[in-house]
Motif scaffolding. Sequence first.
Motif, short mmCIF file in Angstrom:
data_model
loop_
_atom_site.label_atom_id
_atom_site.label_comp_id
_atom_site.label_asym_id
_atom_site.label_seq_id
_atom_site.Cartn_x
_atom_site.Cartn_y
_atom_site.Cartn_z
N PHE B 16 0.87 -1.17 0.00
CA PHE B 16 0.00 0.00 0.00
C PHE B 16 0.90 1.22 0.00
CE2 PHE B 16 -2.72 -3.14 2.26
CZ PHE B 16 -3.79 -3.14 1.38
N ALA B 21 2.20 -4.80 3.14
CA ALA B 21 1.25 -5.44 4.05
C ALA B 21 1.40 -6.95 3.99
CB ALA B 21 -0.17 -5.03 3.70
N PRO B 40 -0.04 -11.67 14.85
CA PRO B 40 -0.47 -10.49 15.60
C PRO B 40 -1.28 -9.51 14.74
CG PRO B 40 1.94 -10.57 15.36
CD PRO B 40 1.41 -11.80 14.73
N ASN B 41 -1.89 -8.56 15.38
CA ASN B 41 -2.68 -7.55 14.67
C ASN B 41 -1.82 -6.86 13.61
OD1 ASN B 41 -4.07 -7.11 17.77
ND2 ASN B 41 -5.34 -7.51 15.99
N GLY B 42 -2.42 -6.67 12.46
CA GLY B 42 -1.70 -5.98 11.39
C GLY B 42 -0.70 -6.85 10.66
N GLY B 44 -1.25 -8.94 8.36
CA GLY B 44 -1.58 -9.04 6.94
C GLY B 44 -2.52 -10.20 6.62
N LYS B 45 -3.18 -10.73 7.63
CA LYS B 45 -4.05 -11.90 7.43
C LYS B 45 -5.27 -11.54 6.58
CE LYS B 45 -4.55 -12.21 11.90
NZ LYS B 45 -3.76 -11.11 12.45
N THR B 46 -5.94 -10.47 6.98
CA THR B 46 -7.13 -10.07 6.22
C THR B 46 -6.74 -9.65 4.81
OG1 THR B 46 -8.27 -9.40 8.23
CG2 THR B 46 -9.07 -8.45 6.17
N THR B 47 -5.60 -8.97 4.70
CA THR B 47 -5.13 -8.59 3.37
C THR B 47 -4.91 -9.82 2.50
OG1 THR B 47 -4.07 -6.66 4.36
CG2 THR B 47 -3.38 -7.26 2.14
N GLN B 88 -14.19 -10.21 8.26
CA GLN B 88 -13.80 -10.00 9.66
C GLN B 88 -14.88 -9.22 10.40
OE1 GLN B 88 -9.85 -8.51 10.16
NE2 GLN B 88 -10.04 -8.32 12.36
N GLU B 175 -11.75 -14.70 11.35
CA GLU B 175 -12.12 -14.59 12.76
C GLU B 175 -13.58 -14.93 13.02
OE1 GLU B 175 -10.55 -11.29 14.84
OE2 GLU B 175 -8.84 -11.06 13.51
N HIS B 206 -8.08 -15.59 16.30
CA HIS B 206 -7.25 -15.11 17.39
C HIS B 206 -7.39 -15.97 18.64
CE1 HIS B 206 -5.27 -11.62 15.86
NE2 HIS B 206 -6.39 -11.11 15.38
N1 LIG Z 1 -6.54 -0.66 2.20
C1 LIG Z 1 -5.42 -0.45 2.91
N2 LIG Z 1 -4.66 0.64 2.72
C2 LIG Z 1 -3.54 0.85 3.44
N3 LIG Z 1 -3.09 0.01 4.37
C3 LIG Z 1 -3.77 -1.11 4.63
C4 LIG Z 1 -4.99 -1.39 3.91
N4 LIG Z 1 -5.48 -2.57 4.36
C5 LIG Z 1 -4.62 -2.98 5.31
N5 LIG Z 1 -3.61 -2.12 5.47
C6 LIG Z 1 -2.49 -2.26 6.39
O1 LIG Z 1 -1.90 -3.51 6.15
C7 LIG Z 1 -1.51 -4.12 7.36
C8 LIG Z 1 -2.14 -5.49 7.45
O2 LIG Z 1 -3.52 -5.35 7.67
P1 LIG Z 1 -4.50 -6.59 7.83
O3 LIG Z 1 -5.86 -6.04 7.99
O4 LIG Z 1 -4.28 -7.52 6.72
O5 LIG Z 1 -4.01 -7.22 9.20
P2 LIG Z 1 -4.59 -8.46 9.99
O6 LIG Z 1 -3.51 -9.44 10.10
O7 LIG Z 1 -5.87 -8.91 9.41
O8 LIG Z 1 -4.83 -7.80 11.40
P3 LIG Z 1 -6.01 -8.03 12.48
O9 LIG Z 1 -5.61 -9.21 13.28
O10 LIG Z 1 -5.97 -6.77 13.30
O11 LIG Z 1 -7.27 -8.22 11.75
C9 LIG Z 1 -1.94 -3.20 8.48
O12 LIG Z 1 -0.82 -2.45 8.88
C10 LIG Z 1 -2.96 -2.29 7.84
O13 LIG Z 1 -2.93 -1.01 8.41
#
Ligand SMILES: Nc1ncnc2c1ncn2[C@@H]1O[C@H](COP(=O)(O)OP(=O)(O)OP(=O)(O)O)[C@@H](O)[C@H]1O
Lengths: 319, 251
Positions: B16, B21, B40-42, B44-47, B88, B175, B206
């Motif tokens: 991004f 990510a 952990p949070n952030g 990149g799982k949801t990404t 999520q 989740e 989680h």
């Molecule tokens: N559309 C976007 N634009 C910019 N940054 C993004 C975007 N989507 C996610 N990110 C960033 O990418 C990183 C990974 O985000 P992601 O949502 O994939 O984490 P996650 O592992 O699912 O976390 P969580 O456990 O909190 O759900 C984070 O730092 C987030 O801020």
Amino acid sequence: MSAVHELAPRAGGFAHQRIAAAVMIAFFALAPLVAYPVFLMKVMCFALFACAFNLLIGYGGLLSFGHAMFLGTAGYASAHAAKVWGFPPEFAILFGTACSALLGLVTGLLAIRRQGIYFAMITLALAQMVYFFYLQAPFTGGEDGIQAVPRGKLFGLLDLDSVWAMYALVFAVFVGGFLLIHRAVHSPFGQVLKAIRENEARALSLGYDVNRYKLLAYVLSATLAGLAGATKVLVFELASLTDAHWTMSGEVVLMVLLGGLGTVFGPVVGALIIISMENYLAQIGSWVTVVQGVIFVICVLTFRRGVIGELGRLIGKPL
Amino acid sequence: MAEDIILETRGLRKEFKGFVAVGDVSLKVRRGRIHALIGPNGAGKTTCFNLLTHFLSPTRGQIFYNGRQITGSSPAAIARLGLVRSFQISAVFPHLTVLENVRIALQRKRGRSFDFWRTDRSLRHLNSRARELLDAVGLSAFEESIAVELPYGRKRALEIATTLALDPEMMLLDEPTAGMAHADVERIAALIRRVAANRTVLMVEHNLGVVENLSDQITVLSRGEIIAEGDYRSVSAHPEVIKAYLGSEHA
Ligand SMILES: Nc1ncnc2c1ncn2[C@@H]1O[C@H](COP(=O)(O)OP(=O)(O)OP(=O)(O)O)[C@@H](O)[C@H]1O
Ligand SMILES: [Mg+2]
């Protein structure tokens, strides 16, 4: 679009809507006994136009700000077909409606991928292009429009120069269009459309090609708006630039908001109110616009759900 | 080939505006398994999920589903191949009834629903299947409720029922038990185990108890990269994993 969500009718129990529909149909069947038929025909044409617009915004969640292009296109096309090519009225209406459907398909393909305000802007821009085309094109007669459009004989039998025959046709078109929209809303397609409006990402994740569903809603809306425009031209024997002008796109937004966005009967009531105002306030000239603006502001500030939306809330049932 | 891979990514990456990510993730999910994606949070799982279902386009890398490249396929087409995701943040159709929510998914399987001239009574034959699915997630008593009025945990359950309605070959659950009361967590975990009997599940979770209980294979993601893979025991003992989790908790 949160206002749309609030107004979404709940499932089940549509008996009261049947009654309301019967009342509405009876009203338009009997009203010409006491009111001017031409005025009522105008109301029905605009009511259909507003219902078509409402199909898109109220059930599809898409705000078009260019719907005048469909009203105007069908108007010019059917007027030209009837006057220059000598089409009988049923084919003139059909031809005009088909032209709007086609315009709906072309503009829809360009606009449908855009979201929210961008969708509104692009529809407005496209409608402006269409307007300038009609302003310049020789066949539209420019500022004069196409005048003295012959009404002709419906199916070669019914002479539409009789006001009652004309009224019967407009009545049939309006009721038919209204019922078609009602059916579309309560069809398998309508279900998917509602789901898309409610949560587009989720609909997509379930495997629905959301843009195709939106496109169909848009084309349906354009087609029915065109039907209204083509019919209106026969009523007034005139196709003019007014119908394609952006203020017409604004007027239909006003009608739907005033009557009740996403309600079944709101657009009809909205059209009735706005057309009545224009007719009975005609003496005050351009002040009509100001009065409309004031009503619009009052409407937005006090009864956001529109006349029918608030009424439905009062009786606890969607109308 | 001894192992049957249903989903594979090769060097999957998402940036991004320069921020990485997801960085070069190569993941293999075996058919019929419950595979957990944790971190952990952030991390990149949801990404990752968004990339797999093409809700986001990868900066680089490829995705294969059943040996076929789906990197450029549309989200709807991917879903129709049998790879269906949940979200999520609970994703229901808020102003439809609970029954209608599930029916929307069932309706998709009857093909394209462009029939605007037909009455929606033609969908009634789907009701009994919809009720079965609602029963499976404990929502039988709520079928007439408007989805938005359900408590959070039940919305999640509804979402799972809706996903299941498609009878997907592979489910991506982001989740699934987040925000649920303890009893609901148990029920959903049991349900996931049950429905995974004849399909593949990739889930972000989680709740480590649920992960330990359900998953055959675990991939740990941290800052967009895979730091460990294996079963629960080996992964939880992995020093990188301990560091990543502690690091995030103390952050
Ligand atoms: N559309 C976007 N634009 C910019 N940054 C993004 C975007 N989507 C996610 N990110 C960033 O990418 C990183 C990974 O985000 P992601 O949502 O994939 O984490 P996650 O592992 O699912 O976390 P969580 O456990 O909190 O759900 C984070 O730092 C987030 O801020
Ligand atoms: Mg996440």
